[in-house]
Design an enzyme around this catalytic site. Structure first.
Site, PDB file in Angstrom:
ATOM      1  N   GLY A  52       1.793   2.367  10.784  1.00  0.00           N
ATOM      2  CA  GLY A  52       2.749   3.464  10.645  1.00  0.00           C
ATOM      3  C   GLY A  52       3.423   3.871  11.941  1.00  0.00           C
ATOM      4  O   GLY A  52       4.051   4.926  12.011  1.00  0.00           O
ATOM      5  N   GLU A  55      -6.088  -4.675  10.473  1.00  0.00           N
ATOM      6  CA  GLU A  55      -5.059  -3.664  10.691  1.00  0.00           C
ATOM      7  C   GLU A  55      -5.353  -2.909  11.984  1.00  0.00           C
ATOM      8  O   GLU A  55      -6.129  -1.922  11.969  1.00  0.00           O
ATOM      9  CB  GLU A  55      -5.050  -2.676   9.531  1.00  0.00           C
ATOM     10  CG  GLU A  55      -4.710  -3.306   8.200  1.00  0.00           C
ATOM     11  CD  GLU A  55      -4.008  -2.316   7.285  1.00  0.00           C
ATOM     12  OE1 GLU A  55      -2.852  -2.580   6.946  1.00  0.00           O
ATOM     13  OE2 GLU A  55      -4.592  -1.287   6.948  1.00  0.00           O
ATOM     14  N   HIS A 110      -9.868   1.702   4.607  1.00  0.00           N
ATOM     15  CA  HIS A 110      -8.594   1.828   5.336  1.00  0.00           C
ATOM     16  C   HIS A 110      -8.802   2.780   6.519  1.00  0.00           C
ATOM     17  O   HIS A 110      -9.563   3.757   6.413  1.00  0.00           O
ATOM     18  CB  HIS A 110      -7.519   2.358   4.390  1.00  0.00           C
ATOM     19  CG  HIS A 110      -6.139   2.262   4.985  1.00  0.00           C
ATOM     20  ND1 HIS A 110      -5.675   3.166   5.903  1.00  0.00           N
ATOM     21  CD2 HIS A 110      -5.145   1.359   4.808  1.00  0.00           C
ATOM     22  CE1 HIS A 110      -4.442   2.824   6.270  1.00  0.00           C
ATOM     23  NE2 HIS A 110      -4.102   1.729   5.621  1.00  0.00           N
ATOM     24  N   GLY A 116       2.480  -1.029   4.413  1.00  0.00           N
ATOM     25  CA  GLY A 116       2.611   0.375   4.046  1.00  0.00           C
ATOM     26  C   GLY A 116       4.079   0.771   3.920  1.00  0.00           C
ATOM     27  O   GLY A 116       4.729   0.536   2.892  1.00  0.00           O
ATOM     28  N   GLU A 169      -7.108   5.129   7.604  1.00  0.00           N
ATOM     29  CA  GLU A 169      -6.826   6.538   7.292  1.00  0.00           C
ATOM     30  C   GLU A 169      -8.018   7.178   6.587  1.00  0.00           C
ATOM     31  O   GLU A 169      -8.290   8.368   6.775  1.00  0.00           O
ATOM     32  CB  GLU A 169      -5.542   6.635   6.450  1.00  0.00           C
ATOM     33  CG  GLU A 169      -4.309   6.364   7.314  1.00  0.00           C
ATOM     34  CD  GLU A 169      -3.113   5.795   6.577  1.00  0.00           C
ATOM     35  OE1 GLU A 169      -3.087   5.809   5.335  1.00  0.00           O
ATOM     36  OE2 GLU A 169      -2.187   5.313   7.263  1.00  0.00           O
ATOM     37  N   ASN A 194       0.874  -1.184   0.000  1.00  0.00           N
ATOM     38  CA  ASN A 194       0.000   0.000   0.000  1.00  0.00           C
ATOM     39  C   ASN A 194       0.909   1.231   0.000  1.00  0.00           C
ATOM     40  O   ASN A 194       1.465   1.593   1.027  1.00  0.00           O
ATOM     41  CB  ASN A 194      -0.904  -0.012   1.242  1.00  0.00           C
ATOM     42  CG  ASN A 194      -1.754   1.255   1.342  1.00  0.00           C
ATOM     43  OD1 ASN A 194      -1.886   2.002   0.370  1.00  0.00           O
ATOM     44  ND2 ASN A 194      -2.340   1.484   2.509  1.00  0.00           N
ATOM     45  N   TRP A 195       1.020   1.834  -1.170  1.00  0.00           N
ATOM     46  CA  TRP A 195       1.944   2.971  -1.304  1.00  0.00           C
ATOM     47  C   TRP A 195       1.379   4.273  -0.753  1.00  0.00           C
ATOM     48  O   TRP A 195       2.074   5.279  -0.681  1.00  0.00           O
ATOM     49  CB  TRP A 195       2.316   3.170  -2.780  1.00  0.00           C
ATOM     50  CG  TRP A 195       3.326   2.183  -3.297  1.00  0.00           C
ATOM     51  CD1 TRP A 195       3.981   1.219  -2.569  1.00  0.00           C
ATOM     52  CD2 TRP A 195       3.805   2.070  -4.640  1.00  0.00           C
ATOM     53  NE1 TRP A 195       4.829   0.515  -3.389  1.00  0.00           N
ATOM     54  CE2 TRP A 195       4.744   1.017  -4.657  1.00  0.00           C
ATOM     55  CE3 TRP A 195       3.529   2.752  -5.826  1.00  0.00           C
ATOM     56  CZ2 TRP A 195       5.414   0.638  -5.827  1.00  0.00           C
ATOM     57  CZ3 TRP A 195       4.198   2.366  -6.989  1.00  0.00           C
ATOM     58  CH2 TRP A 195       5.127   1.328  -6.977  1.00  0.00           C
ATOM     59  N   LYS A 196       0.096   4.277  -0.422  1.00  0.00           N
ATOM     60  CA  LYS A 196      -0.560   5.494   0.073  1.00  0.00           C
ATOM     61  C   LYS A 196      -0.301   6.658  -0.891  1.00  0.00           C
ATOM     62  O   LYS A 196      -0.224   6.442  -2.098  1.00  0.00           O
ATOM     63  CB  LYS A 196      -0.094   5.807   1.494  1.00  0.00           C
ATOM     64  CG  LYS A 196      -0.198   4.580   2.413  1.00  0.00           C
ATOM     65  CD  LYS A 196      -0.054   4.909   3.856  1.00  0.00           C
ATOM     66  CE  LYS A 196      -0.049   3.623   4.662  1.00  0.00           C
ATOM     67  NZ  LYS A 196      -0.177   3.816   6.077  1.00  0.00           N
ATOM     68  N   SER A 256       2.770  -2.066  10.463  1.00  0.00           N
ATOM     69  CA  SER A 256       4.217  -2.038  10.689  1.00  0.00           C
ATOM     70  C   SER A 256       4.912  -3.372  10.399  1.00  0.00           C
ATOM     71  O   SER A 256       5.876  -3.734  11.082  1.00  0.00           O
ATOM     72  CB  SER A 256       4.519  -1.578  12.120  1.00  0.00           C
ATOM     73  OG  SER A 256       4.059  -0.257  12.301  1.00  0.00           O
TER      74      SER A 256
HETATM   75  C1  PEP Z   1      -1.192   0.370   6.057  1.00  0.00           C
HETATM   76  O1  PEP Z   1      -1.352   1.577   6.054  1.00  0.00           O
HETATM   77  O2  PEP Z   1      -1.997  -0.360   5.484  1.00  0.00           O
HETATM   78  C2  PEP Z   1      -0.044  -0.164   6.776  1.00  0.00           C
HETATM   79  C3  PEP Z   1      -0.081  -1.401   7.146  1.00  0.00           C
HETATM   80  O3  PEP Z   1       1.000   0.717   7.014  1.00  0.00           O
HETATM   81  P1  PEP Z   1       2.371   0.385   7.784  1.00  0.00           P
HETATM   82  O4  PEP Z   1       2.889  -0.914   7.227  1.00  0.00           O
HETATM   83  O5  PEP Z   1       3.246   1.533   7.525  1.00  0.00           O
HETATM   84  O6  PEP Z   1       2.012   0.226   9.237  1.00  0.00           O
END
Ligand code: PEP
Length: 263
Positions: A180, A174, A102, A241, A104, A18-20, A220
């Protein structure tokens, strides 16, 4: 519930990047070029959830080796929704899947379960595979409300999704406190929570159907945690992410997760 979907004997581990809101077209090309050089795995499914502007060009350069998808979409098919994007637009750009709900999007754009549910239904109707994200906040876990939160997100997010359709959906667990933050959930938490998600799916559908749903962990994930988490019972793949933004760290996570899942 209506009839059951077909049983699969083995499925490969699914890695979703997931490049956001990161990577221009030029940066995306550079990433894929470097990733192809360091990536060695042959038996895992690798998907890239990229910014809308990257979908077409990444689709073209990966040449069918990986799937490309979007991080969001609107539930409407077209119309006066300035700044939004429709399923058919994503499909024609080359997307095969879409992330929905998601944390976010829930937090910064105030998306609720009813809106997320309409997106899931629209994605399915349009032949885009939805990745439905669910997860509790730190306070909700502390309050022992995790199961209730997940049950609500699943029952409302999957409202109207049939037993045949649920096999096409992917659920990403998640925990919001792990996204993050560098705080990965422990294997014990992940195993226990994935088991409770399957129980909820059993209640919504049935045991056979629930067993087939692909259940990702996200929060993470890194080269440090990937090996143990990929072997944790109930984990069918990762949604990644931060660590997916660097070709070497993403390839390393994939290499450390090498396995096939018997179901
Ligand atoms: C995400 O935003 O889906 C995610 C898992 O981010 P990160 O790996 O940075 O925690």
């Amino acid at each position: 519930m209506p009839g059951k979907s077909k049983k699969r004997a083995v499925r490969s581990f699914l890695q979703v990047a997931n490049w956001k809101m990161n990577k221009t077209i030029r940066e995306a090309h550079e990433f894929i070029k470097q990733f192809m050089q360091v990536h060695t795995s042959s038996n895992q499914a690798i998907w890239f959830a990229v910014p809308f502007t990257d979908i077409r060009s990444v689709h073209d350069i990966v040449q069918g080796n990986f799937e490309v998808g979007a991080q969001n979409m609107n539930d409407a098919t077209s119309g006066a929704y300035t700044g939004e994007i429709a399923a058919q637009m994503l499909l024609e750009a080359g997307a095969t899947f879409v992330i929905v709900g998601h944390s976010e999007r829930r937090k910064y754009f105030h998306e609720d379960d009813a809106f997320i549910n309409r997106k899931v239904l629209r994605a399915l109707e349009s032949s885009l595979k939805p990745i439905l994200c669910i997860g509790e906040t730190y306070d909700e876990r502390e309050d022992k409300a995790t199961e209730a939160v997940l049950e609500k997100q699943l029952s409302e997010g999957l409202k109207g999704v049939s037993s045949e359709q649920i096999g096409t959906c992917i659920i990403a667990y998640e925990p919001v406190w792990a996204i993050g933050t560098g705080k990965t959930a422990t294997p014990e938490i992940v195993e226990e929570t994935h088991a409770s998600i399957r129980n909820i799916l059993e209640k919504l559908y049935d045991a056979e159907v629930a067993k087939e749903v692909c259940l990702l962990y996200g929060g993470s994930v890194s080269a440090v945690s990937a090996q143990v988490l990929s072997k944790t019972p109930g984990v069918d793949g990762f949604l990644i992410g931060t660590a997916s933004l660097d070709p070497e760290s993403f390839a390393k996570i994939i290499a450390l997760s090498e396995n096939d899942l018997a179901i």
